[in-house]
Write a protein that holds these residues in place. Structure first.
Motif, short mmCIF file in Angstrom:
data_model
loop_
_atom_site.label_atom_id
_atom_site.label_comp_id
_atom_site.label_asym_id
_atom_site.label_seq_id
_atom_site.Cartn_x
_atom_site.Cartn_y
_atom_site.Cartn_z
N ILE A 24 35.96 190.40 10.59
CA ILE A 24 35.95 189.59 11.81
C ILE A 24 34.55 189.10 12.19
O ILE A 24 33.60 189.88 12.25
CB ILE A 24 36.56 190.39 12.98
CG1 ILE A 24 38.08 190.55 12.78
CG2 ILE A 24 36.26 189.72 14.32
CD1 ILE A 24 38.76 191.37 13.85
N ASP A 25 34.46 187.80 12.45
CA ASP A 25 33.33 187.22 13.17
C ASP A 25 33.75 187.21 14.64
O ASP A 25 34.58 186.40 15.05
CB ASP A 25 33.05 185.80 12.70
CG ASP A 25 32.53 185.72 11.27
OD1 ASP A 25 32.03 186.74 10.76
OD2 ASP A 25 32.62 184.63 10.67
N HIS A 26 33.19 188.12 15.43
CA HIS A 26 33.52 188.26 16.85
C HIS A 26 32.89 187.09 17.59
O HIS A 26 31.66 186.97 17.67
CB HIS A 26 32.99 189.60 17.35
CG HIS A 26 33.43 190.01 18.71
ND1 HIS A 26 34.70 189.77 19.20
CD2 HIS A 26 32.76 190.67 19.72
CE1 HIS A 26 34.79 190.26 20.43
NE2 HIS A 26 33.64 190.80 20.76
N TYR A 69 32.08 192.40 11.55
CA TYR A 69 31.06 191.98 10.60
C TYR A 69 29.91 191.26 11.30
O TYR A 69 28.74 191.46 10.97
CB TYR A 69 31.67 191.06 9.54
CG TYR A 69 30.68 190.65 8.49
CD1 TYR A 69 30.36 191.51 7.44
CD2 TYR A 69 30.04 189.41 8.54
CE1 TYR A 69 29.43 191.15 6.48
CE2 TYR A 69 29.12 189.05 7.58
CZ TYR A 69 28.81 189.92 6.56
OH TYR A 69 27.89 189.56 5.60
N SER A 70 30.26 190.38 12.25
CA SER A 70 29.23 189.55 12.88
C SER A 70 29.64 189.18 14.29
O SER A 70 30.77 189.42 14.72
CB SER A 70 29.02 188.26 12.06
OG SER A 70 30.07 187.35 12.31
N VAL A 71 28.71 188.53 14.98
CA VAL A 71 29.02 187.75 16.17
C VAL A 71 28.80 186.29 15.80
O VAL A 71 27.92 185.96 15.00
CB VAL A 71 28.16 188.14 17.39
CG1 VAL A 71 28.56 189.50 17.91
CG2 VAL A 71 26.67 188.08 17.08
N CYS A 72 29.60 185.41 16.39
CA CYS A 72 29.46 183.97 16.16
C CYS A 72 29.25 183.30 17.51
O CYS A 72 30.10 183.41 18.40
CB CYS A 72 30.70 183.42 15.47
SG CYS A 72 30.58 181.65 15.07
N VAL A 73 28.12 182.60 17.65
CA VAL A 73 27.72 182.05 18.93
C VAL A 73 27.23 180.60 18.77
O VAL A 73 27.03 180.12 17.66
CB VAL A 73 26.62 182.90 19.59
CG1 VAL A 73 27.12 184.32 19.85
CG2 VAL A 73 25.35 182.92 18.73
N SER A 74 26.98 179.98 19.90
CA SER A 74 26.41 178.63 19.92
C SER A 74 24.90 178.70 19.65
O SER A 74 24.25 179.70 19.98
CB SER A 74 26.66 177.98 21.28
OG SER A 74 28.04 177.90 21.55
N PRO A 75 24.33 177.64 19.08
CA PRO A 75 22.91 177.69 18.69
C PRO A 75 21.95 177.87 19.85
O PRO A 75 20.87 178.45 19.68
CB PRO A 75 22.69 176.36 17.97
CG PRO A 75 23.83 175.49 18.35
CD PRO A 75 24.98 176.39 18.63
N SER A 76 22.32 177.39 21.04
CA SER A 76 21.42 177.52 22.19
C SER A 76 21.27 178.95 22.66
O SER A 76 20.37 179.25 23.46
CB SER A 76 21.90 176.65 23.35
OG SER A 76 23.17 177.08 23.80
N LEU A 88 24.96 194.41 12.08
CA LEU A 88 25.68 193.27 12.63
C LEU A 88 24.98 191.97 12.24
O LEU A 88 23.78 191.81 12.45
CB LEU A 88 25.75 193.39 14.16
CG LEU A 88 26.56 192.33 14.89
CD1 LEU A 88 28.05 192.50 14.60
CD2 LEU A 88 26.31 192.43 16.40
N LYS A 89 25.75 191.04 11.68
CA LYS A 89 25.23 189.74 11.29
C LYS A 89 25.38 188.74 12.43
O LYS A 89 26.20 188.92 13.34
CB LYS A 89 25.95 189.21 10.05
CG LYS A 89 25.90 190.13 8.85
CD LYS A 89 24.48 190.32 8.35
CE LYS A 89 24.46 191.14 7.07
NZ LYS A 89 23.09 191.41 6.60
N VAL A 90 24.60 187.67 12.36
CA VAL A 90 24.64 186.61 13.37
C VAL A 90 25.09 185.31 12.70
O VAL A 90 24.42 184.80 11.79
CB VAL A 90 23.26 186.41 14.01
CG1 VAL A 90 23.29 185.23 14.99
CG2 VAL A 90 22.81 187.69 14.73
N ALA A 91 26.23 184.78 13.15
CA ALA A 91 26.72 183.48 12.69
C ALA A 91 26.56 182.47 13.84
O ALA A 91 26.74 182.82 15.01
CB ALA A 91 28.20 183.58 12.29
N VAL A 92 26.21 181.25 13.48
CA VAL A 92 25.93 180.21 14.47
C VAL A 92 26.62 178.92 14.04
O VAL A 92 26.59 178.56 12.86
CB VAL A 92 24.41 179.98 14.59
CG1 VAL A 92 24.10 178.86 15.57
CG2 VAL A 92 23.71 181.25 15.03
N VAL A 93 27.23 178.22 15.00
CA VAL A 93 27.89 176.96 14.68
C VAL A 93 26.90 175.82 14.63
O VAL A 93 25.83 175.88 15.24
CB VAL A 93 29.03 176.66 15.68
CG1 VAL A 93 30.16 177.65 15.52
CG2 VAL A 93 28.53 176.63 17.12
#
Length: 231
Positions: free
Chosen positions: A15-17, A42-49, A61-66
């Motif tokens: 899961i990308d939370h 697995y990660s958190v997925c957030v906005s770039p700002s 914890l990994k960091v995913a960004v749109v």
């Protein structure tokens, strides 16, 4: 029911939370990180700002960004610059949105070039996921876009932003995407994965990562299934 369901911990690591609401605050993201660590995602997925994030030491914890989110109607140079900045600010993974209109017009070479521009800003081992907005595409378009993503060096193809009125992930789309990319890329459903049943259906269809905002509900059910000893 025949299923590939493993256990709650394995589902969590798929899961990308995710928190991509426009009204999200820094406090909301801090809470998201704490939840992700507690749940074992697995990660958190957030906005770039929202970058840079403070990830507690001792966690993996990994960091995913749109990127180019949610419309994809940005110039490739802008998407590439946005991705490069996100990597500079600590992102491990980039989830970019294609120009869906280019795909609908059959301009798949342009789709590939768009993805390639972002890939150039996201050098390995950083991960590039390509959001194709599958619900807005025909099967033939899904296949062509997935082929373009693989040719451009994407690590994942991803179904949806979760913001398109056509809808989110479907089992059919995930199966088709998986058949198209084979072992050249992985598949991430997102948008509408709200229950353990949804997650397991996507897992059975070949998904290796899930975009989920309601991770607590999904994983609470998974923990209950583990206690019961069967799915």
């Amino acid at each position: 029911m025949t299923s590939l369901y493993p256990d709650a911990a394995t589902v969590a690591r798929m899961i990308d939370h995710t928190l991509l609401k426009p009204e999200a605050t820094a406090a909301d993201v801090t809470a998201l990180i704490a939840e992700a660590i507690e749940l074992g995602t697995y990660s958190v997925c957030v906005s770039p700002s929202m970058l840079p994030l403070t990830i507690p030491a001792g966690t993996d914890l990994k960091v995913a960004v749109v990127c180019g989110f949610p419309s994809g109607k940005h110039h490739s140079s802008i998407k590439a610059a946005e991705a490069a900045l996100a990597i500079e600010q600590g992102a491990d993974e980039i989830d970019m949105v294609i120009d869906v209109g280019a795909a609908k017009a059959g301009r798949f070479a342009d789709v590939q070039a768009d993805i390639a521009a972002v890939r150039a800003s996201v050098p390995g081992p950083k991960v590039l996921k390509v959001i194709i907005e599958s619900a807005a595409l025909t099967d033939a378009e899904i296949v062509a876009v997935c082929q373009a993503a693989v040719a451009a060096g994407a690590d994942f193809v991803k179904t949806s932003t979760g913001f398109h009125p056509a809808g989110g992930a479907t089992v059919h789309a995930v199966q088709l995407m998986m058949q198209t990319v084979g072992d050249r890329a992985q598949v991430k459903p997102s948008g509408g994965v709200r229950s353990l049943a949804d997650a397991v259906a996507m897992f059975d269809a070949g998904a290796t990562r899930l975009g989920v905002s309601g991770s607590t509900a999904v994983l609470s059910h998974a923990a209950a299934v583990d206690l019961a000893g069967s799915y």
